[in-house]
Scaffold this motif. Structure first.
Motif, PDB file in Angstrom:
ATOM      1  N   LEU A  49       0.804  -1.214   0.000  1.00  0.00           N
ATOM      2  CA  LEU A  49       0.000   0.000   0.000  1.00  0.00           C
ATOM      3  C   LEU A  49       0.837   1.265   0.000  1.00  0.00           C
ATOM      4  CD1 LEU A  49      -2.703  -1.169   2.537  1.00  0.00           C
ATOM      5  CD2 LEU A  49      -2.869  -1.097   0.061  1.00  0.00           C
ATOM      6  N   GLY A  50       2.027   1.234   0.538  1.00  0.00           N
ATOM      7  CA  GLY A  50       2.908   2.404   0.510  1.00  0.00           C
ATOM      8  C   GLY A  50       2.558   3.433   1.563  1.00  0.00           C
ATOM      9  N   ASP A  51       2.901   4.701   1.302  1.00  0.00           N
ATOM     10  CA  ASP A  51       2.686   5.788   2.249  1.00  0.00           C
ATOM     11  C   ASP A  51       1.275   6.352   2.115  1.00  0.00           C
ATOM     12  OD1 ASP A  51       5.310   5.678   3.205  1.00  0.00           O
ATOM     13  OD2 ASP A  51       6.037   6.930   1.564  1.00  0.00           O
ATOM     14  N   ALA A  52       0.748   6.865   3.231  1.00  0.00           N
ATOM     15  CA  ALA A  52      -0.575   7.496   3.216  1.00  0.00           C
ATOM     16  C   ALA A  52      -0.453   8.905   3.765  1.00  0.00           C
ATOM     17  CB  ALA A  52      -1.554   6.690   4.060  1.00  0.00           C
ATOM     18  N   ASP A  53      -1.090   9.847   3.104  1.00  0.00           N
ATOM     19  CA  ASP A  53      -1.132  11.234   3.554  1.00  0.00           C
ATOM     20  C   ASP A  53      -2.601  11.597   3.699  1.00  0.00           C
ATOM     21  OD1 ASP A  53      -0.551  13.868   4.182  1.00  0.00           O
ATOM     22  OD2 ASP A  53      -0.342  14.468   2.094  1.00  0.00           O
ATOM     23  N   ILE A  54      -3.030  11.889   4.920  1.00  0.00           N
ATOM     24  CA  ILE A  54      -4.440  12.162   5.167  1.00  0.00           C
ATOM     25  C   ILE A  54      -4.660  13.666   5.207  1.00  0.00           C
ATOM     26  CG2 ILE A  54      -6.347  11.858   6.768  1.00  0.00           C
ATOM     27  CD1 ILE A  54      -5.027   9.229   7.610  1.00  0.00           C
ATOM     28  N   THR A  55      -5.480  14.155   4.293  1.00  0.00           N
ATOM     29  CA  THR A  55      -5.819  15.570   4.197  1.00  0.00           C
ATOM     30  C   THR A  55      -7.337  15.682   4.160  1.00  0.00           C
ATOM     31  OG1 THR A  55      -3.809  16.020   2.959  1.00  0.00           O
ATOM     32  CG2 THR A  55      -5.552  17.649   2.791  1.00  0.00           C
ATOM     33  N   GLY A  56      -7.872  16.650   4.883  1.00  0.00           N
ATOM     34  CA  GLY A  56      -9.315  16.866   4.889  1.00  0.00           C
ATOM     35  C   GLY A  56      -9.642  18.239   4.344  1.00  0.00           C
ATOM     36  N   GLU A  57     -10.887  18.416   3.980  1.00  0.00           N
ATOM     37  CA  GLU A  57     -11.361  19.717   3.504  1.00  0.00           C
ATOM     38  C   GLU A  57     -12.591  20.105   4.306  1.00  0.00           C
ATOM     39  OE1 GLU A  57     -12.101  19.436  -0.670  1.00  0.00           O
ATOM     40  OE2 GLU A  57      -9.978  19.430  -1.163  1.00  0.00           O
ATOM     41  N   LEU A  58     -12.681  21.366   4.660  1.00  0.00           N
ATOM     42  CA  LEU A  58     -13.814  21.888   5.413  1.00  0.00           C
ATOM     43  C   LEU A  58     -14.371  23.084   4.658  1.00  0.00           C
ATOM     44  CD1 LEU A  58     -15.509  22.134   8.056  1.00  0.00           C
ATOM     45  CD2 LEU A  58     -13.722  23.651   8.879  1.00  0.00           C
ATOM     46  N   ARG A  59     -15.615  22.971   4.204  1.00  0.00           N
ATOM     47  CA  ARG A  59     -16.249  24.090   3.517  1.00  0.00           C
ATOM     48  C   ARG A  59     -16.669  25.108   4.568  1.00  0.00           C
ATOM     49  NH1 ARG A  59     -17.546  25.114  -1.323  1.00  0.00           N
ATOM     50  NH2 ARG A  59     -17.419  22.957  -1.988  1.00  0.00           N
ATOM     51  N   ILE A  60     -16.264  26.348   4.385  1.00  0.00           N
ATOM     52  CA  ILE A  60     -16.601  27.416   5.327  1.00  0.00           C
ATOM     53  C   ILE A  60     -18.023  27.877   5.027  1.00  0.00           C
ATOM     54  CG2 ILE A  60     -15.971  29.703   6.167  1.00  0.00           C
ATOM     55  CD1 ILE A  60     -13.094  29.058   5.185  1.00  0.00           C
ATOM     56  N   THR A  61     -18.894  27.780   6.024  1.00  0.00           N
ATOM     57  CA  THR A  61     -20.295  28.172   5.867  1.00  0.00           C
ATOM     58  C   THR A  61     -20.639  29.218   6.923  1.00  0.00           C
ATOM     59  OG1 THR A  61     -21.129  26.519   7.418  1.00  0.00           O
ATOM     60  CG2 THR A  61     -20.856  25.819   5.119  1.00  0.00           C
ATOM     61  N   ASP A 119     -15.610  29.373   0.850  1.00  0.00           N
ATOM     62  CA  ASP A 119     -14.249  28.901   0.616  1.00  0.00           C
ATOM     63  C   ASP A 119     -14.058  27.530   1.261  1.00  0.00           C
ATOM     64  OD1 ASP A 119     -13.680  31.234  -0.719  1.00  0.00           O
ATOM     65  OD2 ASP A 119     -12.483  32.114   0.891  1.00  0.00           O
ATOM     66  N   ILE A 120     -12.954  26.889   0.920  1.00  0.00           N
ATOM     67  CA  ILE A 120     -12.629  25.578   1.489  1.00  0.00           C
ATOM     68  C   ILE A 120     -11.332  25.693   2.263  1.00  0.00           C
ATOM     69  CG2 ILE A 120     -11.984  23.201   0.955  1.00  0.00           C
ATOM     70  CD1 ILE A 120     -13.866  23.343  -1.430  1.00  0.00           C
ATOM     71  N   LEU A 121     -11.351  25.224   3.502  1.00  0.00           N
ATOM     72  CA  LEU A 121     -10.175  25.198   4.360  1.00  0.00           C
ATOM     73  C   LEU A 121      -9.563  23.814   4.244  1.00  0.00           C
ATOM     74  CD1 LEU A 121      -8.564  26.744   6.543  1.00  0.00           C
ATOM     75  CD2 LEU A 121     -10.139  25.774   8.227  1.00  0.00           C
ATOM     76  N   VAL A 122      -8.294  23.718   3.822  1.00  0.00           N
ATOM     77  CA  VAL A 122      -7.618  22.439   3.662  1.00  0.00           C
ATOM     78  C   VAL A 122      -6.902  22.109   4.969  1.00  0.00           C
ATOM     79  CG1 VAL A 122      -5.876  21.157   2.359  1.00  0.00           C
ATOM     80  CG2 VAL A 122      -7.346  22.786   1.187  1.00  0.00           C
ATOM     81  N   LEU A 123      -7.194  20.931   5.506  1.00  0.00           N
ATOM     82  CA  LEU A 123      -6.623  20.476   6.770  1.00  0.00           C
ATOM     83  C   LEU A 123      -5.575  19.413   6.469  1.00  0.00           C
ATOM     84  CD1 LEU A 123     -10.023  20.071   8.631  1.00  0.00           C
ATOM     85  CD2 LEU A 123      -8.529  22.076   8.604  1.00  0.00           C
ATOM     86  N   LYS A 124      -4.312  19.787   6.588  1.00  0.00           N
ATOM     87  CA  LYS A 124      -3.220  18.860   6.290  1.00  0.00           C
ATOM     88  C   LYS A 124      -2.685  18.261   7.581  1.00  0.00           C
ATOM     89  CE  LYS A 124      -1.748  21.170   2.093  1.00  0.00           C
ATOM     90  NZ  LYS A 124      -0.625  21.695   1.344  1.00  0.00           N
ATOM     91  N   ASN A 125      -1.941  17.191   7.442  1.00  0.00           N
ATOM     92  CA  ASN A 125      -1.271  16.526   8.565  1.00  0.00           C
ATOM     93  C   ASN A 125      -2.247  16.149   9.672  1.00  0.00           C
ATOM     94  OD1 ASN A 125       1.240  16.958   7.264  1.00  0.00           O
ATOM     95  ND2 ASN A 125       1.254  19.039   8.056  1.00  0.00           N
ATOM     96  N   LEU A 126      -3.383  15.567   9.308  1.00  0.00           N
ATOM     97  CA  LEU A 126      -4.370  15.154  10.302  1.00  0.00           C
ATOM     98  C   LEU A 126      -3.906  13.946  11.104  1.00  0.00           C
ATOM     99  CD1 LEU A 126      -7.699  15.609   8.338  1.00  0.00           C
ATOM    100  CD2 LEU A 126      -6.796  17.020  10.175  1.00  0.00           C
ATOM    101  N   ALA A 127      -3.013  13.176  10.556  1.00  0.00           N
ATOM    102  CA  ALA A 127      -2.478  12.000  11.252  1.00  0.00           C
ATOM    103  C   ALA A 127      -0.968  11.985  11.028  1.00  0.00           C
ATOM    104  CB  ALA A 127      -3.119  10.738  10.714  1.00  0.00           C
ATOM    105  N   PRO A 128      -0.241  11.310  11.883  1.00  0.00           N
ATOM    106  CA  PRO A 128       1.198  11.203  11.649  1.00  0.00           C
ATOM    107  C   PRO A 128       1.466  10.465  10.342  1.00  0.00           C
ATOM    108  CG  PRO A 128       0.528   9.732  13.394  1.00  0.00           C
ATOM    109  CD  PRO A 128      -0.666  10.551  13.044  1.00  0.00           C
ATOM    110  N   ALA A 129       2.673  10.620   9.838  1.00  0.00           N
ATOM    111  CA  ALA A 129       3.036   9.924   8.594  1.00  0.00           C
ATOM    112  C   ALA A 129       2.808   8.439   8.776  1.00  0.00           C
ATOM    113  CB  ALA A 129       4.491  10.209   8.248  1.00  0.00           C
ATOM    114  N   LEU A 130       2.046   7.868   7.872  1.00  0.00           N
ATOM    115  CA  LEU A 130       1.698   6.476   7.967  1.00  0.00           C
ATOM    116  C   LEU A 130       2.374   5.678   6.874  1.00  0.00           C
ATOM    117  CD1 LEU A 130      -2.156   6.833   8.501  1.00  0.00           C
ATOM    118  CD2 LEU A 130      -0.410   6.551  10.253  1.00  0.00           C
ATOM    119  N   LYS A 131       2.847   4.527   7.219  1.00  0.00           N
ATOM    120  CA  LYS A 131       3.370   3.577   6.241  1.00  0.00           C
ATOM    121  C   LYS A 131       2.410   2.404   6.230  1.00  0.00           C
ATOM    122  CE  LYS A 131       6.616   1.969   3.483  1.00  0.00           C
ATOM    123  NZ  LYS A 131       6.956   2.604   2.243  1.00  0.00           N
TER     124      LYS A 131
END
Length: 91
Positions: A25-37, A74-86
């Motif tokens: 599966l390799g590396d996983a990078d978890i990023t979320g998006e939050l629509r500003i309302t 607008d959309i707020l991008v939420l990066k690094n929600l979890a530690p680097a996963l392998k």
């Protein structure tokens, strides 16, 4: 992905569950998006992440300040929600 919860109630609690099967599966990078309302702008929202590796679950909570109401839509991008996963699958 499975989405749980109902966004239309007052003070909703929502969850999204991601599961990735397969070998190599390799590396996983978890990023979320939050629509500003108008309901979320200018507030501080709590974001909880739970991830499990080898049957051991880890929980992390964060306070996410949402920009003021002039940026609704607008959309707020939420990066690094979890530690680097392998990710790896059992052989």
């Amino acid at each position: 992905m499975i989405a749980l919860g109902l966004a239309t109630v007052q003070s909703p609690v929502l969850a999204r569950v991601y599961s990735v099967p397969g070998p190599d599966l390799g590396d996983a990078d978890i990023t979320g998006e939050l629509r500003i309302t108008t309901a979320s702008c200018g507030r501080t929202l709590r974001v909880d992440t739970v991830y499990s590796v080898a049957g051991i679950a880890t929980h992390a909570a964060r306070a996410i300040p949402v920009p003021l109401c002039g940026s609704a839509g607008d959309i707020l991008v939420l990066k690094n929600l979890a530690p680097a996963l392998k990710l790896a699958a059992p052989k």
